[in-house]
Design a protein around this motif. Structure first.
Motif, PDB file in Angstrom:
ATOM      1  N   ILE A   1       0.839  -1.210   0.000  1.00 14.42           N
ATOM      2  CA  ILE A   1       0.000   0.000   0.000  1.00 14.42           C
ATOM      3  C   ILE A   1       0.866   1.249   0.000  1.00 14.42           C
ATOM      4  CG2 ILE A   1      -1.630   1.332   1.416  1.00 14.42           C
ATOM      5  CD1 ILE A   1      -2.921  -1.425   2.115  1.00 14.42           C
ATOM      6  N   ALA A   2       1.952   1.237   0.747  1.00 11.00           N
ATOM      7  CA  ALA A   2       2.874   2.380   0.732  1.00 11.00           C
ATOM      8  C   ALA A   2       3.425   2.603  -0.667  1.00 11.00           C
ATOM      9  CB  ALA A   2       4.008   2.156   1.734  1.00 11.00           C
ATOM     10  N   ALA A   3       3.767   1.524  -1.363  1.00  8.88           N
ATOM     11  CA  ALA A   3       4.298   1.643  -2.726  1.00  8.88           C
ATOM     12  C   ALA A   3       3.231   2.158  -3.689  1.00  8.88           C
ATOM     13  CB  ALA A   3       4.837   0.291  -3.199  1.00  8.88           C
ATOM     14  N   ILE A   4       2.001   1.675  -3.549  1.00  9.92           N
ATOM     15  CA  ILE A   4       0.898   2.141  -4.401  1.00  9.92           C
ATOM     16  C   ILE A   4       0.638   3.625  -4.157  1.00  9.92           C
ATOM     17  CG2 ILE A   4      -1.594   1.915  -4.792  1.00  9.92           C
ATOM     18  CD1 ILE A   4       0.083  -0.319  -6.043  1.00  9.92           C
ATOM     19  N   ASP A   5       0.659   4.036  -2.903  1.00 10.91           N
ATOM     20  CA  ASP A   5       0.495   5.459  -2.587  1.00 10.91           C
ATOM     21  C   ASP A   5       1.628   6.279  -3.196  1.00 10.91           C
ATOM     22  OD1 ASP A   5      -1.880   5.158  -1.230  1.00 10.91           O
ATOM     23  OD2 ASP A   5      -1.015   5.398   0.766  1.00 10.91           O
ATOM     24  N   GLY A   6       2.846   5.745  -3.155  1.00 10.32           N
ATOM     25  CA  GLY A   6       3.984   6.432  -3.753  1.00 10.32           C
ATOM     26  C   GLY A   6       3.782   6.655  -5.245  1.00 10.32           C
TER      27      GLY A   6
ATOM     28  N   PRO B   1       9.936   3.347   3.086  1.00 16.22           N
ATOM     29  CA  PRO B   1      10.696   4.199   2.164  1.00 16.22           C
ATOM     30  C   PRO B   1       9.864   4.731   1.006  1.00 16.22           C
ATOM     31  CG  PRO B   1      11.517   1.932   2.111  1.00 16.22           C
ATOM     32  CD  PRO B   1      10.475   2.001   3.178  1.00 16.22           C
ATOM     33  N   TRP B   2       8.745   4.081   0.690  1.00 15.51           N
ATOM     34  CA  TRP B   2       7.905   4.516  -0.428  1.00 15.51           C
ATOM     35  C   TRP B   2       6.827   5.496   0.003  1.00 15.51           C
ATOM     36  CZ3 TRP B   2       8.595  -0.652   0.910  1.00 15.51           C
ATOM     37  CH2 TRP B   2       9.606  -1.288   0.199  1.00 15.51           C
ATOM     38  N   THR B   3       6.678   5.709   1.291  1.00 15.07           N
ATOM     39  CA  THR B   3       5.656   6.636   1.777  1.00 15.07           C
ATOM     40  C   THR B   3       6.126   8.059   1.531  1.00 15.07           C
ATOM     41  OG1 THR B   3       4.900   5.077   3.448  1.00 15.07           O
ATOM     42  CG2 THR B   3       4.325   7.386   3.793  1.00 15.07           C
ATOM     43  N   VAL B   4       5.473   8.731   0.608  1.00 20.98           N
ATOM     44  CA  VAL B   4       5.870  10.099   0.263  1.00 20.98           C
ATOM     45  C   VAL B   4       4.902  11.133   0.812  1.00 20.98           C
ATOM     46  CG1 VAL B   4       7.146   9.406  -1.792  1.00 20.98           C
ATOM     47  CG2 VAL B   4       4.732   9.973  -1.991  1.00 20.98           C
ATOM     48  N   TYR B   5       3.676  10.701   1.120  1.00 22.82           N
ATOM     49  CA  TYR B   5       2.712  11.641   1.681  1.00 22.82           C
ATOM     50  C   TYR B   5       3.044  11.911   3.147  1.00 22.82           C
ATOM     51  CZ  TYR B   5      -0.358  10.645  -2.321  1.00 22.82           C
ATOM     52  OH  TYR B   5      -0.891  10.512  -3.564  1.00 22.82           O
ATOM     53  N   PRO B   6       2.917  13.157   3.579  1.00 25.00           N
ATOM     54  CA  PRO B   6       3.051  13.418   5.018  1.00 25.00           C
ATOM     55  C   PRO B   6       2.016  12.566   5.765  1.00 25.00           C
ATOM     56  CG  PRO B   6       2.971  15.479   3.795  1.00 25.00           C
ATOM     57  CD  PRO B   6       2.652  14.375   2.824  1.00 25.00           C
TER      58      PRO B   6
END
Length: 129
Positions: A64-69, A100-105
């Motif tokens: 999910i973190a990667a998809i959000d990224g 590491p893929w989480t780019v959103y605050p």
């Protein structure tokens, strides 16, 4: 359904309840990303306070973190608020927030009111060219 999405003027509020599985969590993310309103979002509040149990893997959280990224390429202006009790889900929420893929605050809260105050602070509506 273990979750419900409420669309707001500049964001989305997702309320989870009961038992949350990997599939339901992925489906909730896809529902937001696939909606025509996605590019106008400025925040997503994920409220897990009513969750009684999870069957969510660390692998799925990283997915999910990667998809959000990847989605951030379309809309980089989203804040993610995670609301949960101290008893449930904190470890998975921390893994998402620090991936590491989480780019959103992203921030973790223990009350919906605090999450909303942070999520909407300084929100400017999307402008279309």
């Amino acid at each position: 359904m273990a979750y419900e999405v409420t669309w707001e003027t500049s964001g989305a509020y997702k309320k989870f309840a009961g038992h949350v599985s990997d599939e339901e969590l992925r489906r909730s993310v896809s529902r937001i990303h696939g909606d025509r309103r996605f590019d106008d979002l400025r925040y997503v509040i994920n409220d897990f306070l009513a969750v009684e149990s999870y069957d969510v893997s660390e692998e799925n959280v990283m997915y999910i973190a990667a998809i959000d990224g990847a989605a951030a390429r379309s809309n980089p202006n989203i804040r993610i608020a995670l609301v949960l009790s101290q008893a449930h889900g904190t470890e998975l929420a921390l893994r998402y927030a620090s991936a590491p893929w989480t780019v959103y605050p992203t921030r973790i809260f223990h009350s919906t009111e605090e999450a909303r105050a942070w999520a909407i602070a300084d929100v400017q509506p999307a402008t279309r060219p």
